[in-house]
Design an enzyme around this catalytic site. Sequence first.
Site, PDB file in Angstrom:
ATOM      1  N   ASP A 131      61.166  42.638  49.362  1.00 48.36           N
ATOM      2  CA  ASP A 131      60.995  43.985  49.901  1.00 48.36           C
ATOM      3  C   ASP A 131      60.654  43.919  51.389  1.00 48.36           C
ATOM      4  O   ASP A 131      59.881  43.055  51.822  1.00 48.36           O
ATOM      5  CB  ASP A 131      59.863  44.681  49.132  1.00 48.36           C
ATOM      6  CG  ASP A 131      59.701  46.135  49.502  1.00 48.36           C
ATOM      7  OD1 ASP A 131      60.650  46.904  49.272  1.00 48.36           O
ATOM      8  OD2 ASP A 131      58.626  46.494  50.010  1.00 48.36           O
ATOM      9  N   GLU A 173      65.821  48.608  58.250  1.00 50.94           N
ATOM     10  CA  GLU A 173      66.299  49.021  59.574  1.00 50.94           C
ATOM     11  C   GLU A 173      67.519  49.896  59.360  1.00 50.94           C
ATOM     12  O   GLU A 173      68.225  49.769  58.352  1.00 50.94           O
ATOM     13  CB  GLU A 173      66.659  47.792  60.417  1.00 50.94           C
ATOM     14  CG  GLU A 173      67.021  48.081  61.857  1.00 50.94           C
ATOM     15  CD  GLU A 173      65.855  48.661  62.645  1.00 50.94           C
ATOM     16  OE1 GLU A 173      65.846  49.900  62.784  1.00 50.94           O
ATOM     17  OE2 GLU A 173      65.000  47.905  63.112  1.00 50.94           O
TER      18      GLU A 173
END
Length: 541
Positions: free
Chosen positions: A199, A267
């Site tokens: 994660d 991102e």
Amino acid sequence: MNEWWRDAIVYQIYPRSYQDDDGDGVGDLRGITRRLPHVADLGADCIWLSPIFQSPQKDMGYDVSDYTAIDPLFGTLEDFDALIARAHDLGLKVIVDQVLSHTSDQHPWFKESRASRDNPKDDWYVWADPLPDGSPPTNWHSHFGGPAWEFDPGRGQYYLHNFLASQPDLNFHNPDVVDAILDTCKFWLDRGLDGFRLDTVNYYVHDQKLRSNPPAQVKPQVMATDLYGMQHNIYNKTRPENLDFIERLRALTDQYDDIMMVGEVGEMGHRSIEIMGEYTEGSARLHMAYSFAMLGPDFSAEHFRNCIEGFQRGAPDGHPYWSFSNHDVPREVTRWAEHAVSEDSIARLACAMLLSFEGTIGIYQGEELGQTETELVYEELTDPPALRYWPAVKGRDGCRTPMVWEKDAPNAGFSTGKPWLPVKPPQAAKAVDAQTPDGILAFFKQAIAFRKSSAALSHGKTVFLNLPEPLLAFHRKADKQTLTCVFNLSPKPLTLTVKGDGKLSGPQNATLAKDTLTLPGNGFAYIENDGTLTLKASASK
């Protein structure tokens, strides 16, 4: 090593929502184990379990309070071992979410760290003094709203949290923290786990100088609540030292037989593709990575081509993992509805397109049913961002509602108790037992089987064709096989002129007559040929 992951189909299971076998309304490990034949019959190679570790569940398990214990909500270590054994019997690998960048504030490590500035774990988390005016040390934002810093009156300092205030960030500049985290990973590898889904893999290390982020170079088109996106986040994540930890973790996994690590790159935009390249470069980092690049609203040939070619340029020796849905984003059938002829047509197109991409493929539970996003009211929500910012933020609950098994059973067969999130009629209508012989589930099985039988789709290289929007087309070539994959990303029928010999192969909804390929709205085709086939767009029908 056979590197099984290179052409694998990974099926993500959200444990709270897959199958509840004890009647408490929350899915559990025994329920997952009972339903594993569904995954094996689909043709998947591996399951990815979202967090199952002990947790206060403030962020649905992504706030871990004990890395080496199963949360009683899901079962026991014995249940976990039984799941691993059953999966392996069915030919399935098992990977589990590892949430390493932060813990719960209920973790013993944090409780000790916050007790004083002078104890064995005083710097296991990111602590910093207030600025002279009492404000936080940097301007960094939390993903879940507000500053990324929480003041702790006991220590008289702020601690860093990229997510909820109850999820303090670990200090990866401390070698003792790194060693402790690696020990927890080793614990699961020793129990027979086949790998990790990491994660927020680019969030582990923060800037030690605590420099504030500059404004975003390009203002994102986001809600006013998404303050995070208004900064160029160069100091709070994706630090160069982050790769040092990745390499330590890879060295650990390399001590075992054929372990796989896939990292979630937190991102957006093209930068996410660049990071995927950096994090999978060579043989000492991640085996593969995925980003949110294909998990957003963008649905154009240019976008998908840019993602794939961007990765090819950035990591020519790396390996991508592509998916269209997961537990954090609206389901693609709903997300891309404006481009659809119907729910079924966009589900089939998305399946055909995803399974033609080069790399490892991820499928999220219910995707194989053509599942749609669930519409919820405020009283039904559990997701922290939605609870805080409703109705501007809808949250992630809509894609996390329970898996549907039997259309007419209570809660569509998920639970005999009240489910933690509701099962609503539009979702129940897509239950496994309601799928027809020519339905979406059957199509997924056919498409997966075709991919596995095709050398070109399993490991062939990708060469794009230059066609105008909304057409996405490319050759996949391997051994002596060439498949030309063509997709119509619009609801309008389109025709193409074909030069060269070829024949339709595999699942498709197009027609090829002489030199004309006709694609219906959301149409797609695989054309087997000798590698010299060319296509030219012609007028719409």
